[in-house]
Design a protein around this motif. Structure first.
Motif, PDB file in Angstrom:
ATOM      1  N   SER A  15       0.833  -1.204   0.000  1.00  0.00           N
ATOM      2  CA  SER A  15       0.000   0.000   0.000  1.00  0.00           C
ATOM      3  C   SER A  15       0.864   1.250   0.000  1.00  0.00           C
ATOM      4  CB  SER A  15      -0.911   0.016   1.230  1.00  0.00           C
ATOM      5  OG  SER A  15      -1.659  -1.171   1.328  1.00  0.00           O
ATOM      6  N   GLY A  16       0.392   2.294  -0.684  1.00  0.00           N
ATOM      7  CA  GLY A  16       1.113   3.563  -0.677  1.00  0.00           C
ATOM      8  C   GLY A  16       2.037   3.722  -1.862  1.00  0.00           C
ATOM      9  N   PHE A  17       2.988   4.642  -1.737  1.00  0.00           N
ATOM     10  CA  PHE A  17       3.973   4.882  -2.797  1.00  0.00           C
ATOM     11  C   PHE A  17       5.074   3.839  -2.686  1.00  0.00           C
ATOM     12  CE2 PHE A  17       2.126   9.066  -2.488  1.00  0.00           C
ATOM     13  CZ  PHE A  17       2.215   9.585  -3.756  1.00  0.00           C
ATOM     14  N   VAL A 246       1.482  21.166  -5.169  1.00  0.00           N
ATOM     15  CA  VAL A 246       1.438  19.938  -5.980  1.00  0.00           C
ATOM     16  C   VAL A 246       1.934  18.738  -5.165  1.00  0.00           C
ATOM     17  CG1 VAL A 246       2.319  18.811  -8.059  1.00  0.00           C
ATOM     18  CG2 VAL A 246       1.658  21.213  -8.134  1.00  0.00           C
ATOM     19  N   LEU A 247       2.973  18.927  -4.364  1.00  0.00           N
ATOM     20  CA  LEU A 247       3.471  17.845  -3.512  1.00  0.00           C
ATOM     21  C   LEU A 247       2.423  17.426  -2.486  1.00  0.00           C
ATOM     22  CD1 LEU A 247       7.137  19.040  -2.906  1.00  0.00           C
ATOM     23  CD2 LEU A 247       6.463  16.914  -4.046  1.00  0.00           C
ATOM     24  N   ASN A 248       1.740  18.389  -1.903  1.00  0.00           N
ATOM     25  CA  ASN A 248       0.713  18.065  -0.920  1.00  0.00           C
ATOM     26  C   ASN A 248      -0.398  17.227  -1.540  1.00  0.00           C
ATOM     27  OD1 ASN A 248      -0.558  18.332   1.716  1.00  0.00           O
ATOM     28  ND2 ASN A 248      -2.021  19.683   0.708  1.00  0.00           N
ATOM     29  N   ALA A 249      -0.804  17.583  -2.754  1.00  0.00           N
ATOM     30  CA  ALA A 249      -1.838  16.807  -3.449  1.00  0.00           C
ATOM     31  C   ALA A 249      -1.338  15.393  -3.752  1.00  0.00           C
ATOM     32  CB  ALA A 249      -2.244  17.514  -4.731  1.00  0.00           C
ATOM     33  N   ALA A 250      -0.061  15.277  -4.150  1.00  0.00           N
ATOM     34  CA  ALA A 250       0.508  13.972  -4.503  1.00  0.00           C
ATOM     35  C   ALA A 250       0.588  13.040  -3.307  1.00  0.00           C
ATOM     36  CB  ALA A 250       1.893  14.158  -5.110  1.00  0.00           C
ATOM     37  N   LEU A 251       0.793  13.593  -2.121  1.00  0.00           N
ATOM     38  CA  LEU A 251       1.000  12.785  -0.915  1.00  0.00           C
ATOM     39  C   LEU A 251      -0.283  12.509  -0.142  1.00  0.00           C
ATOM     40  CD1 LEU A 251       4.322  14.477   0.210  1.00  0.00           C
ATOM     41  CD2 LEU A 251       4.055  12.072  -0.434  1.00  0.00           C
ATOM     42  N   LYS A 252      -1.403  13.002  -0.639  1.00  0.00           N
ATOM     43  CA  LYS A 252      -2.671  12.762   0.042  1.00  0.00           C
ATOM     44  C   LYS A 252      -3.143  11.339  -0.176  1.00  0.00           C
ATOM     45  CE  LYS A 252      -4.745  17.348   0.432  1.00  0.00           C
ATOM     46  NZ  LYS A 252      -5.810  18.250  -0.039  1.00  0.00           N
ATOM     47  N   SER A 253      -3.779  10.785   0.847  1.00  0.00           N
ATOM     48  CA  SER A 253      -4.346   9.443   0.728  1.00  0.00           C
ATOM     49  C   SER A 253      -5.413   9.444  -0.363  1.00  0.00           C
ATOM     50  CB  SER A 253      -4.971   9.033   2.066  1.00  0.00           C
ATOM     51  OG  SER A 253      -5.620   7.794   1.956  1.00  0.00           O
ATOM     52  N   GLY A 254      -5.361   8.443  -1.233  1.00  0.00           N
ATOM     53  CA  GLY A 254      -6.359   8.330  -2.291  1.00  0.00           C
ATOM     54  C   GLY A 254      -6.039   9.118  -3.545  1.00  0.00           C
ATOM     55  N   ALA A 255      -4.862   9.740  -3.604  1.00  0.00           N
ATOM     56  CA  ALA A 255      -4.491  10.490  -4.813  1.00  0.00           C
ATOM     57  C   ALA A 255      -4.426   9.541  -6.011  1.00  0.00           C
ATOM     58  CB  ALA A 255      -3.141  11.173  -4.609  1.00  0.00           C
ATOM     59  N   ASP A 256      -4.891  10.012  -7.183  1.00  0.00           N
ATOM     60  CA  ASP A 256      -4.824   9.162  -8.366  1.00  0.00           C
ATOM     61  C   ASP A 256      -3.393   9.151  -8.922  1.00  0.00           C
ATOM     62  OD1 ASP A 256      -4.477  11.513  -9.878  1.00  0.00           O
ATOM     63  OD2 ASP A 256      -6.595  11.667 -10.348  1.00  0.00           O
ATOM     64  N   GLU A 257      -3.153   8.252  -9.882  1.00  0.00           N
ATOM     65  CA  GLU A 257      -1.794   8.066 -10.381  1.00  0.00           C
ATOM     66  C   GLU A 257      -1.247   9.336 -11.034  1.00  0.00           C
ATOM     67  OE1 GLU A 257       1.823   6.239 -11.131  1.00  0.00           O
ATOM     68  OE2 GLU A 257       0.175   5.746  -9.768  1.00  0.00           O
TER      69      GLU A 257
END
Length: 314
Positions: A15-17, A246-257
């Motif tokens: 799960s996760g990155f 942009v980094l904050n959006a990328a690291l949010k749970s449920g962010a799309d690819e």
């Protein structure tokens, strides 16, 4: 039967990155067939029961895991590329892939120096036998085309000299164009495009400052969320704020690819330039350090690589 703590550890590894390769090897490497079967039955988010009475991998999760296993490899490849080639290839991918990401083109055109952007254009010629300008013009249609072509064609003055009177005059031009947006889209205004695509970043910061004094709000506050104009203004006038967002959006749970891939892109491309300033802005905006957030949300070799690059810019 698989131990609950091992099932939990393995589920977290998937799960996760990225994926936690060490946990996968430690747990899966010693499991016998009955333990692997137990894991499949106890992990419905990973496996579904087939009509023929066996547990099969969820197809969407297989695709996700392929991406996560390759995330480290892709980041390493980007890091080792010459910056010109890297920007050229990212521009090409943004133009041709199914889910096009034109915001990446704005990011490259507006946050690189004049020499860096010129280098990307040279690399693009060499790699693809086309110019960035002609490919942008042929792929991007509608009201945004002129803005994008102008931005990727730019070769800005890099000095610090600014004419305050001209900055005030152009701030007023932008203010009037945005106030009349209901009559004409500002991105279709030749003067708006000219100002954003030709003026030095020092000059644009002066325009930005004068705009607030004239209009009461900042320029990007008056622009529509998600618009190409707003992205360009943020990248040109406050790049650290843009990258933090942009980094904050990328690291949010449920962010799309599409959103998640920004983590690798920004960390790799900014590690040798303004990562220190980006980290400071991220901490101020989110109340947590970028390193801590990456440590909490990424796994394995990918996590170690990202943290190593982030900490270079102390």
């Amino acid at each position: 039967m698989a131990l609950p703590q091992e099932v939990e550890a393995l589920s977290k590894s998937f799960s996760g990155f990225g994926v936690d390769e060490k946990s996968i090897i430690t747990v899966l490497g010693k499991w016998k067939p009955e333990e692997r079967k137990s894991f499949r039955k106890e992990s419905p988010f990973l496996f579904t029961q087939d009509d023929r009475l066996f547990e099969k991998w969820n197809a969407d999760h297989i695709a996700l895991l392929k991406r996560e296993f390759s995330r480290f490899k892709n980041a390493v490849v980007l890091w080792t590329m010459h910056p010109w080639e890297r920007d050229a290839r990212m521009t090409k991918e943004a133009l041709i892939k199914e889910n096009r990401s034109y915001d990446i083109i704005i990011e490259i055109a507006c946050t690189r120096s004049s020499e860096e952007l010129l280098g990307a254009r040279k690399a693009y010629h060499s790699l693809f036998d086309h110019s960035i300008e002609e490919d942008v013009a042929s792929h991007i249609h509608g009201s945004n085309r002129n803005l994008f072509v102008a931005l990727v064609s730019a070769y800005r003055y890099e000095g610090s000299k600014v004419n305050d009177e001209i900055a005030k005059s152009e701030a007023k031009m932008l203010c009037n164009a945005i106030k009349n947006a209901n009559k004409k889209n500002p991105v279709e205004d030749e003067e708006v495009v000219r100002i954003l695509a030709t003026r030095s970043k020092s000059h644009l910061k002066a325009v930005y400052k004068n705009y607030k004094e004239l209009c009461g709000k900042t320029l990007d506050e008056d622009l529509e969320d998600g618009s190409s104009l707003k992205e360009a203004v943020q990248c040109l006038c406050s790049p650290q704020a843009y990258f933090s967002k942009v980094l904050n959006a990328a690291l949010k749970s449920g962010a799309d690819e599409k959103t998640k891939v920004a983590l690798s892109r920004i960390v790799v491309t900014r590690a040798d330039s303004d990562m220190k300033e980006i980290k400071e802005k991220y901490l101020k905006d989110n109340g947590v350090s970028l390193s801590q957030k990456v440590n909490e949300t990424t796994h394995g070799n990918y996590k170690e690589f990202m943290l190593n690059l982030i900490e270079r810019g102390k």
